[in-house]
Structure formats: C-alpha cells, structure tokens
Design a protein around this motif. Structure first.
Motif, PDB file in Angstrom:
ATOM      1  N   PHE A   1       0.747  -1.170  -0.152  1.00  0.00           N
ATOM      2  CA  PHE A   1      -0.042   0.093   0.165  1.00  0.00           C
ATOM      3  C   PHE A   1       0.985   1.215   0.136  1.00  0.00           C
ATOM      4  O   PHE A   1       0.526   2.281  -0.526  1.00  0.00           O
ATOM      5  CB  PHE A   1      -0.937  -0.006   1.146  1.00  0.00           C
ATOM      6  CG  PHE A   1      -2.099  -1.040   1.433  1.00  0.00           C
ATOM      7  CD1 PHE A   1      -2.449  -1.732   0.079  1.00  0.00           C
ATOM      8  CD2 PHE A   1      -2.486  -1.546   2.520  1.00  0.00           C
ATOM      9  CE1 PHE A   1      -3.213  -2.629   0.175  1.00  0.00           C
ATOM     10  CE2 PHE A   1      -3.310  -2.604   2.613  1.00  0.00           C
ATOM     11  CZ  PHE A   1      -3.796  -3.215   1.254  1.00  0.00           C
ATOM     12  N   LYS A   2       2.002   1.238   0.852  1.00  0.00           N
ATOM     13  CA  LYS A   2       2.663   2.342   0.822  1.00  0.00           C
ATOM     14  C   LYS A   2       3.538   2.613  -0.468  1.00  0.00           C
ATOM     15  O   LYS A   2       3.418   3.895  -0.711  1.00  0.00           O
ATOM     16  CB  LYS A   2       3.764   1.962   1.917  1.00  0.00           C
ATOM     17  CG  LYS A   2       4.698   3.427   2.141  1.00  0.00           C
ATOM     18  CD  LYS A   2       3.916   4.417   2.766  1.00  0.00           C
ATOM     19  CE  LYS A   2       4.903   5.536   3.237  1.00  0.00           C
ATOM     20  NZ  LYS A   2       4.062   6.688   3.840  1.00  0.00           N
ATOM     21  N   ILE A   3       4.065   1.650  -1.154  1.00  0.00           N
ATOM     22  CA  ILE A   3       4.577   1.893  -2.371  1.00  0.00           C
ATOM     23  C   ILE A   3       3.625   2.481  -3.213  1.00  0.00           C
ATOM     24  O   ILE A   3       3.753   3.391  -4.201  1.00  0.00           O
ATOM     25  CB  ILE A   3       5.422   0.463  -2.953  1.00  0.00           C
ATOM     26  CG1 ILE A   3       6.459   0.130  -2.109  1.00  0.00           C
ATOM     27  CG2 ILE A   3       5.927   0.890  -4.415  1.00  0.00           C
ATOM     28  CD1 ILE A   3       7.009  -1.300  -2.202  1.00  0.00           C
ATOM     29  N   ILE A   4       2.373   1.773  -3.282  1.00  0.00           N
ATOM     30  CA  ILE A   4       1.534   2.358  -4.251  1.00  0.00           C
ATOM     31  C   ILE A   4       1.033   3.913  -4.325  1.00  0.00           C
ATOM     32  O   ILE A   4       0.728   4.391  -5.050  1.00  0.00           O
ATOM     33  CB  ILE A   4       0.144   1.483  -4.388  1.00  0.00           C
ATOM     34  CG1 ILE A   4       0.368   0.132  -4.807  1.00  0.00           C
ATOM     35  CG2 ILE A   4      -1.066   2.047  -5.096  1.00  0.00           C
ATOM     36  CD1 ILE A   4      -0.540  -0.963  -4.865  1.00  0.00           C
ATOM     37  N   SER A   5       1.125   4.207  -2.929  1.00  0.00           N
ATOM     38  CA  SER A   5       0.673   5.474  -2.444  1.00  0.00           C
ATOM     39  C   SER A   5       1.859   6.702  -3.051  1.00  0.00           C
ATOM     40  O   SER A   5       1.728   7.876  -2.915  1.00  0.00           O
ATOM     41  CB  SER A   5       0.382   5.821  -1.157  1.00  0.00           C
ATOM     42  OG  SER A   5       1.858   5.712  -0.197  1.00  0.00           O
ATOM     43  N   PHE A   6       3.024   6.299  -3.404  1.00  0.00           N
ATOM     44  CA  PHE A   6       4.114   7.204  -3.864  1.00  0.00           C
ATOM     45  C   PHE A   6       3.665   8.042  -4.913  1.00  0.00           C
ATOM     46  O   PHE A   6       3.152   7.429  -5.916  1.00  0.00           O
ATOM     47  CB  PHE A   6       5.412   6.331  -4.193  1.00  0.00           C
ATOM     48  CG  PHE A   6       6.176   5.675  -2.929  1.00  0.00           C
ATOM     49  CD1 PHE A   6       5.994   6.087  -1.496  1.00  0.00           C
ATOM     50  CD2 PHE A   6       7.082   4.776  -3.190  1.00  0.00           C
ATOM     51  CE1 PHE A   6       6.270   5.420  -0.501  1.00  0.00           C
ATOM     52  CE2 PHE A   6       7.720   4.077  -2.009  1.00  0.00           C
ATOM     53  CZ  PHE A   6       7.408   4.569  -0.690  1.00  0.00           C
ATOM     54  N   GLU A   7       4.019   9.408  -5.035  1.00  0.00           N
ATOM     55  CA  GLU A   7       3.742  10.155  -6.305  1.00  0.00           C
ATOM     56  C   GLU A   7       4.871   9.556  -7.082  1.00  0.00           C
ATOM     57  O   GLU A   7       5.856   9.049  -7.004  1.00  0.00           O
ATOM     58  CB  GLU A   7       4.121  11.546  -5.871  1.00  0.00           C
ATOM     59  CG  GLU A   7       3.189  12.070  -4.670  1.00  0.00           C
ATOM     60  CD  GLU A   7       1.901  12.439  -5.310  1.00  0.00           C
ATOM     61  OE1 GLU A   7       1.764  12.474  -6.615  1.00  0.00           O
ATOM     62  OE2 GLU A   7       0.816  12.440  -4.280  1.00  0.00           O
ATOM     63  N   LYS A   8       4.240   9.712  -8.492  1.00  0.00           N
ATOM     64  CA  LYS A   8       4.870   9.233  -9.685  1.00  0.00           C
ATOM     65  C   LYS A   8       6.102  10.485  -9.973  1.00  0.00           C
ATOM     66  O   LYS A   8       5.684  11.310 -10.973  1.00  0.00           O
ATOM     67  CB  LYS A   8       4.042   8.940 -10.594  1.00  0.00           C
ATOM     68  CG  LYS A   8       3.267   7.739 -10.386  1.00  0.00           C
ATOM     69  CD  LYS A   8       3.807   6.376 -10.004  1.00  0.00           C
ATOM     70  CE  LYS A   8       3.089   5.347  -9.802  1.00  0.00           C
ATOM     71  NZ  LYS A   8       2.174   5.479  -8.362  1.00  0.00           N
ATOM     72  N   ASN A   9       6.992  10.802  -9.355  1.00  0.00           N
ATOM     73  CA  ASN A   9       8.015  11.680  -9.425  1.00  0.00           C
ATOM     74  C   ASN A   9       9.086  11.198 -10.405  1.00  0.00           C
ATOM     75  O   ASN A   9       9.223  10.007 -10.876  1.00  0.00           O
ATOM     76  CB  ASN A   9       8.624  12.135  -8.286  1.00  0.00           C
ATOM     77  CG  ASN A   9       7.520  12.855  -7.458  1.00  0.00           C
ATOM     78  OD1 ASN A   9       6.613  13.552  -7.705  1.00  0.00           O
ATOM     79  ND2 ASN A   9       7.752  12.657  -6.015  1.00  0.00           N
ATOM     80  N   GLU A  10       9.879  12.024 -10.935  1.00  0.00           N
ATOM     81  CA  GLU A  10      10.880  11.625 -11.762  1.00  0.00           C
ATOM     82  C   GLU A  10      12.100  10.917 -11.063  1.00  0.00           C
ATOM     83  O   GLU A  10      12.798  10.318 -11.915  1.00  0.00           O
ATOM     84  CB  GLU A  10      11.596  13.090 -12.573  1.00  0.00           C
ATOM     85  CG  GLU A  10      10.645  13.589 -13.581  1.00  0.00           C
ATOM     86  CD  GLU A  10      11.381  14.823 -14.379  1.00  0.00           C
ATOM     87  OE1 GLU A  10      12.654  15.063 -14.269  1.00  0.00           O
ATOM     88  OE2 GLU A  10      10.583  15.558 -15.167  1.00  0.00           O
ATOM     89  N   VAL A  11      12.340  11.195  -9.872  1.00  0.00           N
ATOM     90  CA  VAL A  11      13.232  10.294  -9.093  1.00  0.00           C
ATOM     91  C   VAL A  11      12.544   9.824  -7.931  1.00  0.00           C
ATOM     92  O   VAL A  11      11.422  10.662  -7.301  1.00  0.00           O
ATOM     93  CB  VAL A  11      14.681  11.322  -8.674  1.00  0.00           C
ATOM     94  CG1 VAL A  11      15.218  11.573  -9.959  1.00  0.00           C
ATOM     95  CG2 VAL A  11      14.002  12.355  -8.113  1.00  0.00           C
ATOM     96  N   ILE A  12      13.048   8.601  -7.379  1.00  0.00           N
ATOM     97  CA  ILE A  12      12.409   8.272  -5.872  1.00  0.00           C
ATOM     98  C   ILE A  12      13.347   8.818  -4.952  1.00  0.00           C
ATOM     99  O   ILE A  12      14.813   8.901  -5.076  1.00  0.00           O
ATOM    100  CB  ILE A  12      12.347   6.805  -5.914  1.00  0.00           C
ATOM    101  CG1 ILE A  12      13.683   6.030  -5.955  1.00  0.00           C
ATOM    102  CG2 ILE A  12      11.658   6.301  -6.706  1.00  0.00           C
ATOM    103  CD1 ILE A  12      13.734   4.558  -6.163  1.00  0.00           C
ATOM    104  N   SER A  13      12.625   8.953  -3.773  1.00  0.00           N
ATOM    105  CA  SER A  13      13.619   9.697  -2.575  1.00  0.00           C
ATOM    106  C   SER A  13      14.335   8.414  -1.939  1.00  0.00           C
ATOM    107  O   SER A  13      14.067   7.228  -2.194  1.00  0.00           O
ATOM    108  CB  SER A  13      12.685  10.285  -1.381  1.00  0.00           C
ATOM    109  OG  SER A  13      11.891   9.238  -0.766  1.00  0.00           O
ATOM    110  N   VAL A  14      15.312   8.843  -0.902  1.00  0.00           N
ATOM    111  CA  VAL A  14      15.993   7.838  -0.134  1.00  0.00           C
ATOM    112  C   VAL A  14      15.224   7.057   0.691  1.00  0.00           C
ATOM    113  O   VAL A  14      15.306   5.730   0.649  1.00  0.00           O
ATOM    114  CB  VAL A  14      17.224   8.542   0.516  1.00  0.00           C
ATOM    115  CG1 VAL A  14      17.985   7.600   1.540  1.00  0.00           C
ATOM    116  CG2 VAL A  14      18.260   9.408  -0.309  1.00  0.00           C
ATOM    117  N   SER A  15      14.092   7.478   1.270  1.00  0.00           N
ATOM    118  CA  SER A  15      13.138   6.717   2.174  1.00  0.00           C
ATOM    119  C   SER A  15      12.542   5.895   1.307  1.00  0.00           C
ATOM    120  O   SER A  15      12.188   4.794   1.687  1.00  0.00           O
ATOM    121  CB  SER A  15      12.325   7.980   3.207  1.00  0.00           C
ATOM    122  OG  SER A  15      11.521   8.491   1.931  1.00  0.00           O
TER     123      SER A  15
END
Length: 264
Positions: free
Chosen positions: A119-133
């Motif tokens: 669920f957490k991964i699916i909630s991530f915003e679809k940005n150009e880069v992923i954050s460290v966290s």
C-alpha cells in the motif's frame, strides 16, 4: 469465464524497464472484466482487498482472494478475470531487481506487513526520481518478497486432448456426483486409463482434483458474499456440515473463519 466481461487494458507499468524505479505500483476498482493473455518484462504481484480474481498461468488456474497475493515472474504469459467488483492492487518489479525472487508463479498467503509495504509503495507520487526513504521501503518490500511461499489453492489444467474434455465437463458442473467410471465411459477409455492420466497430467488423482475444484469455487463464492448454506448445496453437498468439514479438512479453517480473516 463470463462472456459479458469487458476487456481490461494491460497496464504499461509492466513494460517500463528502468532500474531507477525498482518497483512501480497502482490500484483501481475493476468490475466484471478480463485482461487477455499477455506477458511483460517486469515481475508482478497482484492483490485485491475485496473481490476475487481468476488468474490462468501456465495451464494452472489460481483463485486470488483477499487473503492471498499472486506472484508472476517477468515474461510469463497470464490472463486475469475480475469477478464482479475487485479492488485491485498491483506492483511491478524491474528485471534488474528480481535476483533471489521466486522464478515460478504461485499464490501465497499475504502477510499484514507485506500488504502495508504494498500500500505504501502504491501511494508514492510518480516523480522523476524516488527519494532515499522510498528506496529503503522498496528494498524492504523486495526482501519480504523473497520469503513468500506457495499455497495449495490452485487448480492444475491440461492441454491433453482427451483429459481436457473431462476437465471441462467437471468445470462446467462443479456439483457433479458422477464417478470416474462415468467420465471414462463417455470419453471412450477405461477408468484405469483416465485415473493414470489425472496423475500424470495434473499431479493428483481424480477425487483430489475434484475436491480442489470445489474448494476454489467455494473460495470464489465466499469472496462474492454468498452464504455458506447456499455454497454447500450449489457444490453438491447434502448438508452444510459436510461442506464445512471438507473445507476445514483441506484449508485448516472453517468457511466462517475464512471470511473473518479476509475482512481483517
């Protein structure tokens, strides 16, 4: 499969090859639809918080309910049908991150922890880069995926012409009480020959295969909120208690407890 089902479009996340995005995910509600046979480079985990999916992979039928997830390695042909309303969650893993992950497709009992990571991964915003966290969460998710183990809730099928006809007859009449002698006779073979074909082609005998069929049909109907009494009689059991005994014997819990766990 219901011929009235609409065709569900294959999501393109499975075809995006990019190691900078180890895991891509999405969710949506899907109603009475079928996703026709396809394959994609990314491996996939399919899960539904409500509803039931039928998934055909490599001559095996999987019934995926809210207690389970389905793992599909990259490049493996599969077809998914969504029964009524299905609240679908799905993630796709880039090929460069699948070392150590299962190489065969199977359903598995999905843990609360793995669900929350999903669920957490699916909630991530679809940005150009992923954050460290975000990357750390994906790494933990991949570690958990490496630990999943197959459940027994699948139904093997076959392309063997003579056996395929018998299998189809059983699929069309789940409540059938006919013996193997009946199916052997209408298939113009001996009971011994048909029995050997079941073991050779399906990995189990006639009786065990038919029980597995009834179990998967029961799981599907439980997911559709049908009553236990209705399911028992529709599956050919003379009493509800006989159905409950069979269900608990093979799945380790009563249908009522199965429903309660799926709603946790």
């Amino acid at each position: 499969m219901n011929n009235d089902n609409q065709t569900y479009q294959v999501v393109d996340f499975g075809f995006q090859i990019n190691p900078d995005f180890p895991v891509l995910g999405y969710s949506e509600m899907v109603t009475n639809a079928v996703c026709l046979s396809h394959a994609h480079p990314r491996a996939q985990l399919i899960y539904a918080t409500s509803g039931v999916m039928n998934v055909v992979v490599d001559d095996q039928i999987w019934v995926v309910n809210p207690l389970q997830g389905l793992w599909i390695p990259g490049g493996m042909e599969h077809e998914v049908s969504f029964q009524k309303d299905v609240n679908l969650y799905s993630v796709f893993i880039d090929p460069s991150f699948t070392d150590g992950l299962p190489t065969a497709s199977f359903s598995f009992d999905i843990s609360v922890f793995l669900k929350q990571l999903l669920f957490k991964i699916i909630s991530f915003e679809k940005n150009e880069v992923i954050s460290v966290s975000q990357r750390r969460i994906m790494d933990v998710f991949l570690d958990e995926l490496a630990l999943i183990q197959p459940s027994a809730t699948f139904l093997p099928t076959t392309n063997h012409l003579r056996l395929k006809n018998v299998v189809q007859l059983l699929l069309n009449d789940v409540a059938s009480k006919y013996t193997i002698d009946y199916y052997a006779e209408i298939s113009c073979m001996s009971s011994r020959t048909l029995s050997r074909l079941f073991i050779k082609e399906l990995g189990m005998n006639f009786s065990d295969w038919r029980i597995r069929l009834k179990l998967l049909e029961a799981i599907k109907r439980l997911g559709e909120k049908q009553s236990i009494k209705e399911i028992a009689f529709d599956l050919g059991y003379e009493t509800t208690s006989a159905f409950i005994f069979m269900f608990k014997k093979h799945l380790g819990k009563t249908p009522s407890n199965y429903i309660l766990e799926s709603n946790d």
